[in-house]
Design a protein around this motif. Structure first.
Motif, PDB file in Angstrom:
ATOM      1  N   ARG A  32       0.777  -1.234   0.000  1.00 46.56           N
ATOM      2  CA  ARG A  32       0.000   0.000   0.000  1.00 46.56           C
ATOM      3  C   ARG A  32       0.803   1.276   0.000  1.00 46.56           C
ATOM      4  O   ARG A  32       0.253   2.336   0.159  1.00 46.56           O
ATOM      5  CB  ARG A  32      -0.934  -0.016   1.193  1.00 46.56           C
ATOM      6  CG  ARG A  32      -1.981  -1.088   1.054  1.00 46.56           C
ATOM      7  CD  ARG A  32      -2.967  -1.050   2.204  1.00 46.56           C
ATOM      8  NE  ARG A  32      -4.040  -1.979   1.975  1.00 46.56           N
ATOM      9  CZ  ARG A  32      -4.031  -3.240   2.382  1.00 46.56           C
ATOM     10  NH1 ARG A  32      -3.003  -3.708   3.035  1.00 46.56           N
ATOM     11  NH2 ARG A  32      -5.048  -4.025   2.135  1.00 46.56           N
ATOM     12  N   GLY A  33       2.093   1.228  -0.160  1.00 50.77           N
ATOM     13  CA  GLY A  33       2.779   2.500  -0.246  1.00 50.77           C
ATOM     14  C   GLY A  33       4.209   2.505   0.228  1.00 50.77           C
ATOM     15  O   GLY A  33       4.792   1.487   0.555  1.00 50.77           O
ATOM     16  N   ALA A  34       4.724   3.717   0.281  1.00 48.01           N
ATOM     17  CA  ALA A  34       6.107   3.962   0.687  1.00 48.01           C
ATOM     18  C   ALA A  34       6.107   5.280   1.449  1.00 48.01           C
ATOM     19  O   ALA A  34       5.095   5.974   1.519  1.00 48.01           O
ATOM     20  CB  ALA A  34       7.003   4.056  -0.547  1.00 48.01           C
ATOM     21  N   ARG A  36      10.507   1.631   1.844  1.00 43.88           N
ATOM     22  CA  ARG A  36       9.426   0.725   1.457  1.00 43.88           C
ATOM     23  C   ARG A  36       9.519  -0.527   2.303  1.00 43.88           C
ATOM     24  O   ARG A  36      10.601  -0.953   2.693  1.00 43.88           O
ATOM     25  CB  ARG A  36       9.566   0.352  -0.019  1.00 43.88           C
ATOM     26  CG  ARG A  36       8.505  -0.614  -0.462  1.00 43.88           C
ATOM     27  CD  ARG A  36       8.496  -0.751  -1.982  1.00 43.88           C
ATOM     28  NE  ARG A  36       7.437  -1.656  -2.350  1.00 43.88           N
ATOM     29  CZ  ARG A  36       7.639  -2.895  -2.761  1.00 43.88           C
ATOM     30  NH1 ARG A  36       8.855  -3.368  -2.875  1.00 43.88           N
ATOM     31  NH2 ARG A  36       6.622  -3.656  -3.085  1.00 43.88           N
ATOM     32  N   VAL A  37       8.376  -1.132   2.596  1.00 43.41           N
ATOM     33  CA  VAL A  37       8.332  -2.375   3.352  1.00 43.41           C
ATOM     34  C   VAL A  37       7.683  -3.447   2.482  1.00 43.41           C
ATOM     35  O   VAL A  37       6.465  -3.478   2.352  1.00 43.41           O
ATOM     36  CB  VAL A  37       7.525  -2.224   4.662  1.00 43.41           C
ATOM     37  CG1 VAL A  37       7.559  -3.514   5.469  1.00 43.41           C
ATOM     38  CG2 VAL A  37       8.033  -1.066   5.496  1.00 43.41           C
ATOM     39  N   PRO A  38       8.494  -4.299   1.844  1.00 49.88           N
ATOM     40  CA  PRO A  38       7.892  -5.426   1.125  1.00 49.88           C
ATOM     41  C   PRO A  38       7.237  -6.393   2.112  1.00 49.88           C
ATOM     42  O   PRO A  38       7.494  -6.335   3.310  1.00 49.88           O
ATOM     43  CB  PRO A  38       9.072  -6.098   0.433  1.00 49.88           C
ATOM     44  CG  PRO A  38      10.186  -5.121   0.497  1.00 49.88           C
ATOM     45  CD  PRO A  38       9.934  -4.261   1.693  1.00 49.88           C
ATOM     46  N   GLN A  39       6.397  -7.287   1.635  1.00 47.98           N
ATOM     47  CA  GLN A  39       5.669  -8.214   2.496  1.00 47.98           C
ATOM     48  C   GLN A  39       6.550  -9.146   3.298  1.00 47.98           C
ATOM     49  O   GLN A  39       6.089  -9.772   4.235  1.00 47.98           O
ATOM     50  CB  GLN A  39       4.700  -9.059   1.653  1.00 47.98           C
ATOM     51  CG  GLN A  39       3.550  -8.292   1.104  1.00 47.98           C
ATOM     52  CD  GLN A  39       3.869  -7.662  -0.233  1.00 47.98           C
ATOM     53  OE1 GLN A  39       5.011  -7.399  -0.576  1.00 47.98           O
ATOM     54  NE2 GLN A  39       2.850  -7.398  -1.018  1.00 47.98           N
ATOM     55  N   ASP A  40       7.815  -9.266   2.978  1.00 46.43           N
ATOM     56  CA  ASP A  40       8.679 -10.229   3.656  1.00 46.43           C
ATOM     57  C   ASP A  40       9.480  -9.623   4.808  1.00 46.43           C
ATOM     58  O   ASP A  40      10.553 -10.089   5.144  1.00 46.43           O
ATOM     59  CB  ASP A  40       9.606 -10.917   2.657  1.00 46.43           C
ATOM     60  CG  ASP A  40      10.481  -9.937   1.893  1.00 46.43           C
ATOM     61  OD1 ASP A  40      10.368  -8.714   2.115  1.00 46.43           O
ATOM     62  OD2 ASP A  40      11.280 -10.394   1.070  1.00 46.43           O
ATOM     63  N   MET A  68       3.058  -7.436   6.033  1.00 46.15           N
ATOM     64  CA  MET A  68       3.644  -6.109   5.888  1.00 46.15           C
ATOM     65  C   MET A  68       3.096  -5.465   4.618  1.00 46.15           C
ATOM     66  O   MET A  68       3.669  -5.625   3.543  1.00 46.15           O
ATOM     67  CB  MET A  68       5.169  -6.208   5.790  1.00 46.15           C
ATOM     68  CG  MET A  68       5.817  -6.839   6.966  1.00 46.15           C
ATOM     69  SD  MET A  68       5.777  -5.681   8.316  1.00 46.15           S
ATOM     70  CE  MET A  68       6.840  -6.484   9.477  1.00 46.15           C
ATOM     71  N   THR A  69       1.965  -4.790   4.706  1.00 41.78           N
ATOM     72  CA  THR A  69       1.360  -4.215   3.511  1.00 41.78           C
ATOM     73  C   THR A  69       1.199  -2.707   3.575  1.00 41.78           C
ATOM     74  O   THR A  69       0.810  -2.091   2.592  1.00 41.78           O
ATOM     75  CB  THR A  69      -0.012  -4.839   3.224  1.00 41.78           C
ATOM     76  OG1 THR A  69      -0.881  -4.556   4.319  1.00 41.78           O
ATOM     77  CG2 THR A  69       0.090  -6.340   3.020  1.00 41.78           C
ATOM     78  N   SER A  70       1.462  -2.097   4.698  1.00 39.87           N
ATOM     79  CA  SER A  70       1.275  -0.665   4.850  1.00 39.87           C
ATOM     80  C   SER A  70       2.606   0.060   4.775  1.00 39.87           C
ATOM     81  O   SER A  70       3.643  -0.507   5.108  1.00 39.87           O
ATOM     82  CB  SER A  70       0.616  -0.338   6.183  1.00 39.87           C
ATOM     83  OG  SER A  70      -0.674  -0.915   6.238  1.00 39.87           O
ATOM     84  N   PRO A  71       2.597   1.337   4.380  1.00 42.21           N
ATOM     85  CA  PRO A  71       3.860   2.087   4.348  1.00 42.21           C
ATOM     86  C   PRO A  71       4.363   2.325   5.769  1.00 42.21           C
ATOM     87  O   PRO A  71       3.574   2.332   6.714  1.00 42.21           O
ATOM     88  CB  PRO A  71       3.475   3.403   3.673  1.00 42.21           C
ATOM     89  CG  PRO A  71       2.017   3.541   3.877  1.00 42.21           C
ATOM     90  CD  PRO A  71       1.464   2.148   3.937  1.00 42.21           C
ATOM     91  N   PRO A  72       5.668   2.503   5.919  1.00 39.75           N
ATOM     92  CA  PRO A  72       6.188   2.815   7.244  1.00 39.75           C
ATOM     93  C   PRO A  72       5.660   4.171   7.691  1.00 39.75           C
ATOM     94  O   PRO A  72       5.329   5.018   6.862  1.00 39.75           O
ATOM     95  CB  PRO A  72       7.698   2.831   7.046  1.00 39.75           C
ATOM     96  CG  PRO A  72       7.919   2.971   5.597  1.00 39.75           C
ATOM     97  CD  PRO A  72       6.702   2.469   4.908  1.00 39.75           C
TER      98      PRO A  72
END
Length: 99
Positions: free
Chosen positions: A32-34, A53-57, A94-98
């Motif tokens: 969902r973002g960065a 950015r936070v990838p799902q992993d 992990m789908t949301s931006p930090p």
């Protein structure tokens, strides 16, 4: 992640976080973002600014906003694996931006 020229719509650069595509992320490959990083005084962390950015992993990835290259001075080769951080507890995907 891609950067587009706002006037022409042409692609300036692309960055592939290279996540494992066969991982069990629960909601597919949704992201969902960065965010850009600011220091405690509200200033950008670098010139040009970094995109986080936070990838799902469960990694934090820092990308140079001008070039799209990983920021070598952030973590190891531009990334920090959150599962290696003391006290890390997975909180779902992990789908949301930090923040």
């Amino acid at each position: 992640m891609i950067a587009l020229d706002p006037e022409t719509g042409t692609q300036r650069w692309a960055y592939d976080a290279r996540i494992e595509l066969d991982g069990d992320y629960g909601d597919g490959l949704v992201n969902r973002g960065a965010a850009t990083w600011l220091d405690s005084h509200g200033r950008a962390s670098a010139l040009p600014p970094e995109i986080i950015r936070v990838p799902q992993d469960a990694r934090l990835v820092a990308i140079d906003a001008a070039s799209g290259a990983a920021c070598a001075d952030f973590g190891k080769g531009g990334q920090v694996n959150l599962s290696d951080v003391s006290g890390y507890q997975p909180a779902g995907n992990m789908t949301s931006p930090p923040p």
